[in-house]
Design an enzyme around this catalytic site. Sequence first.
Site, PDB file in Angstrom:
ATOM      1  CB  SER A  52      -0.936  -0.003   1.209  1.00 27.27           C
ATOM      2  OG  SER A  52      -0.200  -0.155   2.417  1.00 27.27           O
ATOM      3  CG  ASP A 201      -3.024   4.589   8.418  1.00 30.57           C
ATOM      4  OD1 ASP A 201      -2.078   5.398   8.444  1.00 30.57           O
ATOM      5  OD2 ASP A 201      -3.355   3.971   7.379  1.00 30.57           O
ATOM      6  CG  HIS A 204      -1.045   3.707   4.615  1.00 30.53           C
ATOM      7  ND1 HIS A 204      -1.871   3.106   5.547  1.00 30.53           N
ATOM      8  CD2 HIS A 204      -0.594   2.733   3.796  1.00 30.53           C
ATOM      9  CE1 HIS A 204      -1.927   1.801   5.288  1.00 30.53           C
ATOM     10  NE2 HIS A 204      -1.164   1.552   4.237  1.00 30.53           N
TER      11      HIS A 204
END
Length: 225
Positions: A52, A201, A204
């Site tokens: 990701s 989060d 990221h």
Amino acid sequence: MKYLTGSALLLALAAAGCQSDTPKTQTAAPTATTAAAPAAKASPAILFFGDSITAGFGVEPDQAYPALIAQALDSLHLPYTAVNAGLSGETSAGGRSRINWVLSRQPVSVFVLELGGNDGLRGLPLANTRKNLQAIIDTVRRQSPQSRIVLAGMQIPPNMGPAYAADFKKLYGDIATKNHLLLIPFLLEGVGGITRLNQRDGIHPTPEGHRLVARTVWRTLKPLL
């Protein structure tokens, strides 16, 4: 973009972060094609193969670090096409299972391997991570022997214990040494753990964080190009 000043290269990266179009960026997806028009010769590809972080989770596609590298390449008139083969949630085992398909899509000049972070966050056995990353490297060298491979190192918080985190960090250096790879010691250098450079989060990067990641990656890519 005060972080991206100081040289023509960093200015190009800074300019790329402000642009909305990515003329030489492609995304490797089952429905996408990376073939050039019949009358044109395909540019050599820089393939970003990761999870990701590479896919650009939570940011616009043109804000992810592979797109910023692509925009910098275009700004500097370097004849390469950046291909984003990042997949959110990908583990090293998942990457191992799809590497053959990805390599079949286009010739690769530089292969940037960014995987293993999800293994570490899940506490998966590092022996398996090592085997999977080695298998990916072996596949690239077998199917695309002309490719130069860059390994992006990752670090994890000590949630699984300090010994596991230390062994995880060391794994990337060991693999790079064994295979004579160029190593980015820590992909998220200057970004990981800094609240304002990460999404809610804490994992990221934000668009600003991706600009710093692009700068880190470019320091290793530049000598190859």
